[in-house]
Motif scaffolding. Structure first.
Motif, PDB file in Angstrom:
ATOM      1  N   LYS A 133       0.849  -1.117   0.045  1.00 44.97           N
ATOM      2  CA  LYS A 133       0.046  -0.030  -0.110  1.00 44.97           C
ATOM      3  C   LYS A 133       0.749   1.296   0.135  1.00 44.97           C
ATOM      4  N   ASN A 167      -0.502   4.291   1.051  1.00 45.75           N
ATOM      5  CA  ASN A 167      -0.910   5.273   2.123  1.00 45.75           C
ATOM      6  C   ASN A 167      -0.200   4.894   3.653  1.00 45.75           C
ATOM      7  N   ILE A 215      -1.336   5.606   6.571  1.00 43.94           N
ATOM      8  CA  ILE A 215      -2.202   4.895   7.438  1.00 43.94           C
ATOM      9  C   ILE A 215      -2.552   3.480   7.238  1.00 43.94           C
ATOM     10  N   LYS A 216      -2.576   3.086   5.919  1.00 42.73           N
ATOM     11  CA  LYS A 216      -2.874   1.871   5.404  1.00 42.73           C
ATOM     12  C   LYS A 216      -1.676   0.851   6.055  1.00 42.73           C
ATOM     13  N   LYS A 234     -11.360   1.842   0.225  1.00 45.54           N
ATOM     14  CA  LYS A 234     -10.422   2.885  -0.038  1.00 45.54           C
ATOM     15  C   LYS A 234     -10.686   4.241   0.898  1.00 45.54           C
ATOM     16  N   ASP A 235     -11.935   4.251   1.606  1.00 45.25           N
ATOM     17  CA  ASP A 235     -11.841   5.137   2.631  1.00 45.25           C
ATOM     18  C   ASP A 235     -11.224   4.840   3.964  1.00 45.25           C
ATOM     19  N   LEU A 236     -10.539   5.916   4.589  1.00 49.62           N
ATOM     20  CA  LEU A 236      -9.595   5.419   5.792  1.00 49.62           C
ATOM     21  C   LEU A 236     -10.329   5.276   7.030  1.00 49.62           C
ATOM     22  N   SER A 267     -11.686   1.789   6.894  1.00 51.34           N
ATOM     23  CA  SER A 267     -10.714   0.783   7.284  1.00 51.34           C
ATOM     24  C   SER A 267     -10.204   0.659   8.885  1.00 51.34           C
ATOM     25  N   VAL A 268     -10.070   1.840   9.578  1.00 52.07           N
ATOM     26  CA  VAL A 268      -9.729   1.851  10.963  1.00 52.07           C
ATOM     27  C   VAL A 268     -10.951   1.399  11.501  1.00 52.07           C
ATOM     28  N   THR A 322      -6.984  10.453  11.280  1.00 55.11           N
ATOM     29  CA  THR A 322      -7.621  10.277   9.971  1.00 55.11           C
ATOM     30  C   THR A 322      -8.730  11.066   9.603  1.00 55.11           C
ATOM     31  N   ARG A 343      -9.099  13.791   6.604  1.00 54.02           N
ATOM     32  CA  ARG A 343      -7.851  13.603   5.548  1.00 54.02           C
ATOM     33  C   ARG A 343      -8.553  13.022   4.371  1.00 54.02           C
ATOM     34  N   LEU A 360      -7.650  11.099   0.737  1.00 55.91           N
ATOM     35  CA  LEU A 360      -6.842   9.940   0.255  1.00 55.91           C
ATOM     36  C   LEU A 360      -6.473   9.849  -1.011  1.00 55.91           C
TER      37      LEU A 360
END
Lengths: 112, 150, 180
Positions: free
Chosen positions: A21, A23, A25-26, C22-24, C27-28, C69, C72, C74
């Motif tokens: 990845k 990013n 954060i990923k 795709k969205d941060l 995923s968190v 996050t 922010r 992406l």
């Protein structure tokens, strides 16, 4: 045996996320998933069929307990994982403040 | 008073927080003190105590929370926790070697038993709780600075 | 053990969702779901101390991640060196999987641990320390050096975060510096 293989698959999912990845954060999410898999593996190694948790009780005598040593080690490892995550997130926020993006291909000031 | 009404979350969240913050702190102290007779211990108790202060900060904004536990007090508690743990370890030298359990064993299942283990739990929880709260305060303040620069 | 396998499959699916979305923020949240399922798995494997610690620590990690996050964007772009990255990733994971599966044969079978050291701790723990929670006795009496090392690591991490966050640079005379 199946439990070991499933735990290994979880670790591979985290590893794939770290390597692939772009990013930041990923990448942090991938590191967290890999840590979960490793802690789970330790507790899986110490499990015993029909065992009890390693705490004495006052009314019934307990004869067979699961392994207490991996649990002590994993307790320490979980808190250290939190400290690592907090440091990584602080670095990521600093990078965002300076470059305006989370993309690792655009952070090129240290190159060459 | 009106400045605090702009910060933080809505009135419902603030009312519920006023009821539950003390209970969370009490639960954390309970898990910490009974670490040697039931599951839990110093790490979980310290993190729960830090979570109660984080809860206060999330609901009311950073000014109210920093008035309850100011930054010099946080760093004092963290250093004191680490030094207390080291002092308990050095106490073992009076018995023979480092980290020896020198106080009396007591009888099992009582609160005052198991030698130095409850004292070490208290020291560890001070350190972990104050350290994690310091990390959270630092990250929240950094976010505010990055937002106001844009 | 059927519950354990179902939980493991749920964790793998949650992890795949956390990696691919795709969205941060989503995923968190997915990572949070994986952590909660892990806490239940620890409870099924008869480790209540570890389950409590995993639950509260994962809550704090989620709060810190969400704080970073929010709001922010992406960016996503594929440019250059993509083929090399794919090849190296596939080769690395293949080698790792082969080595791991070969070494899985050396482990004792699932459910029959060796317990050479822990047997002594379990038999003599109550007598030697007087604590009825054997895990607490292990981390604070038999293996107290590890706890000292962990306290040091936590201290170093707090100092690291406070150093990264500190505002650097010189200010002019009239500006009031807010202590961070």
């Amino acid at each position: 045996m199946i439990a070991y293989i499933l735990c290994l698959t979880l670790f591979c999912v985290g590893l794939y996320c770290i390597l692939r990845k772009r990013n930041i954060i990923k990448i942090i999410v991938g590191i967290i998933i890999a840590e979960y898999a490793v802690n789970l593996f330790f507790i899986l190694v110490g499990y015993r069929w029909e065992g009890r948790s390693p705490i004495f009780s006052s009314d019934t005598p307990i004869v067979d307990m699961v392994d207490a040593l991996p649990q002590a080690v994993v307790l320490t490892s979980i808190v250290i994982g939190l400290a690592t995550t907090a440091l990584l997130v602080a670095l990521a926020m600093r990078i965002y403040g300076k470059y305006g993006t989370f993309d690792i291909t655009k952070i090129r000031e240290l190159k060459g | 008073m009106s400045r605090e009404r702009e910060q933080g979350m809505s009135v419902i969240v603030k009312t519920i927080t006023r009821l539950t913050v003390g209970l969370i702190l009490l639960y954390g102290i309970y898990i910490l003190l009974h670490g040697h007779v039931s599951p839990g211990g110093g790490f979980a108790g310290g993190v729960i105590i830090a979570l109660s202060f984080v809860h206060l900060m999330l609901a009311y904004g950073k000014d109210v929370a920093l008035r309850k536990l100011p930054k010099p007090a946080t760093s004092f508690f963290e250093g004191m926790g680490a030094l207390l743990f080291l002092a308990i370890a050095l106490l073992g030298f009076t018995g023979g070697y480092f980290f020896l359990n020198v106080l009396g064993k007591g009888e099992p299942f009582r609160l005052f038993s198991a030698g130095i283990i409850p004292l070490a739990n208290i020291a560890i929880s001070l350190k972990v709780g104050a350290g994690l709260f310091a990390i959270f305060v630092a990250l929240v303040l950094l976010k505010y600075e990055a937002e106001e620069r844009r | 053990m059927l519950e354990l396998y179902i939980l493991l499959v749920f964790m793998i699916i949650g992890a795949i969702i956390a990696v691919e979305v795709k969205d941060l923020l989503s995923s968190v949240v997915a990572v949070g779901a994986v952590g909660l399922a892990l806490s239940i798995a620890f409870l099924i494997l008869k480790a209540p101390d570890v389950a409590i610690t995993q639950l509260v620590v994962e809550l704090l990690a989620l709060i810190i991640l969400i704080r970073a996050t929010l709001k922010r964007d992406l960016p996503f772009s594929t440019s250059g060196r993509w083929f090399f990255n794919t090849f190296v990733t596939a080769a690395f994971i293949a080698v790792f999987l082969m080595a791991a599966v070969m070494s899985l044969g050396d482990l004792p079978p699932f459910g029959y641990p060796l317990m050479r050291v822990a047997g002594t701790y379990l038999r003599e723990g109550l007598l030697k320390t007087g604590a009825t929670n054997i895990v607490a006795a292990v981390i604070l009496d038999f293996r107290a050096f590890d706890t000292l090392g962990e306290a040091t690591v936590l201290f170093a991490a707090v100092i690291g975060v406070l150093t990264v966050v500190r505002r650097t640079g010189r200010k002019s005379e009239g500006q009031v510096i807010e202590e961070d």
